[in-house]
Design a protein around this motif. Structure first.
Motif, PDB file in Angstrom:
ATOM      1  N   ARG A  66       0.815  -1.209   0.000  1.00 10.09           N
ATOM      2  CA  ARG A  66       0.000   0.000   0.000  1.00 10.09           C
ATOM      3  C   ARG A  66       0.849   1.260   0.000  1.00 10.09           C
ATOM      4  N   SER A  67       2.143   1.127  -0.157  1.00 11.34           N
ATOM      5  CA  SER A  67       3.037   2.278  -0.044  1.00 11.34           C
ATOM      6  C   SER A  67       2.776   3.331  -1.119  1.00 11.34           C
ATOM      7  N   TRP A 102      -0.111   4.236  -2.587  1.00  9.98           N
ATOM      8  CA  TRP A 102      -1.275   5.045  -2.220  1.00  9.98           C
ATOM      9  C   TRP A 102      -0.983   5.888  -0.987  1.00  9.98           C
ATOM     10  N   SER A 103      -0.180   5.360  -0.069  1.00  6.27           N
ATOM     11  CA  SER A 103       0.179   6.132   1.123  1.00  6.27           C
ATOM     12  C   SER A 103       1.005   7.352   0.751  1.00  6.27           C
ATOM     13  N   ASN A 137      -8.540   0.941  -1.165  1.00  8.81           N
ATOM     14  CA  ASN A 137      -7.149   0.503  -1.288  1.00  8.81           C
ATOM     15  C   ASN A 137      -6.486   0.309   0.065  1.00  8.81           C
ATOM     16  N   GLY A 138      -6.986   0.983   1.073  1.00  8.16           N
ATOM     17  CA  GLY A 138      -6.416   0.816   2.407  1.00  8.16           C
ATOM     18  C   GLY A 138      -6.951  -0.402   3.138  1.00  8.16           C
ATOM     19  N   GLY A 181      -5.115  -6.405  -1.486  1.00  3.01           N
ATOM     20  CA  GLY A 181      -4.666  -6.286  -2.865  1.00  3.01           C
ATOM     21  C   GLY A 181      -3.848  -7.510  -3.225  1.00  3.01           C
TER      22      GLY A 181
END
Length: 191
Positions: A17-18, A20-21, A89-90, A94
């Motif tokens: 998730r990096s 999107w973060s 997404n969080g 995924g």
């Protein structure tokens, strides 16, 4: 399997998730920097760079004001959609297009395209057709085998499905996907 190997396999089969973060952090940082810039300009008595902070707050407080409701509704819908994308997404898992081969000694991760290639060859041999007549799609829970038969030659869906399921059982995938076989209604001309 050890906890370390389980973590490694999860890292290889699930997307991070990096990205999107980083996007969310950049957007928040830009908004904070802009608000700080406007506040400093207002405190120094200088003209606003884009919008004076008090004017912006007054504008928000006066909504809906003279603006068309359809425009405000569309803007609200767009903001809610962006929020749902970030939230999804969080929270949602995924998955990368990969499967784990169950082995007690080593961690084995196989790309779905490699699995699809092996299963296509198995289906092709079971059906007795050429490479161009078989297409296999592998997802996390389903293997879909599409076969275009040669004109005039009958094929057995059960025979193809049994061969593909046998090959899939030999692979010992985790999670093990279900198999569906579809024969096309129109055939190809044999060589």
């Amino acid at each position: 399997m050890s906890d370390f190997m389980t973590r490694v396999l999860r890292r290889e089969t699930h997307s991070p998730r990096s990205g999107w973060s980083v996007v969310a952090a950049i957007l928040v940082a830009l908004a904070a920097i802009y608000a700080l810039l406007e506040s400093v300009l207002a405190a120094l008595g200088q003209p606003a760079w884009l919008v004076h902070p008090l004017d912006a707050l007054t504008w928000i407080a006066d909504l809906p004001g003279p603006y068309p409701q359809i425009l405000l509704g569309a803007a609200g819908f767009l903001m809610a959609l962006v929020g749902l994308i970030f939230l999804g997404n969080g929270l949602l898992p995924g998955r990368r297009p990969r499967h784990v081969i169950d082995n007690p000694r080593v961690a084995i991760v196989v790309d779905d395209e490699v699995i699809a290639s092996a299963l296509a060859k198995c289906a092709r041999v079971a059906a007795g057709v050429t490479r161009e007549q078989v297409m296999v799609v592998v997802s996390a829970r389903l293997v879909q085998v599409n076969v275009r038969p040669t004109s005039g030659i009958r094929l057995s869906e059960q025979k193809i499905q049994a061969a593909v399921e046998s090959q899939l059982a030999d692979m010992e995938l985790d999670p093990r996907p279900a198999v569906t076989v579809k024969l096309a209604s129109s055939g190809v001309i044999g060589v």
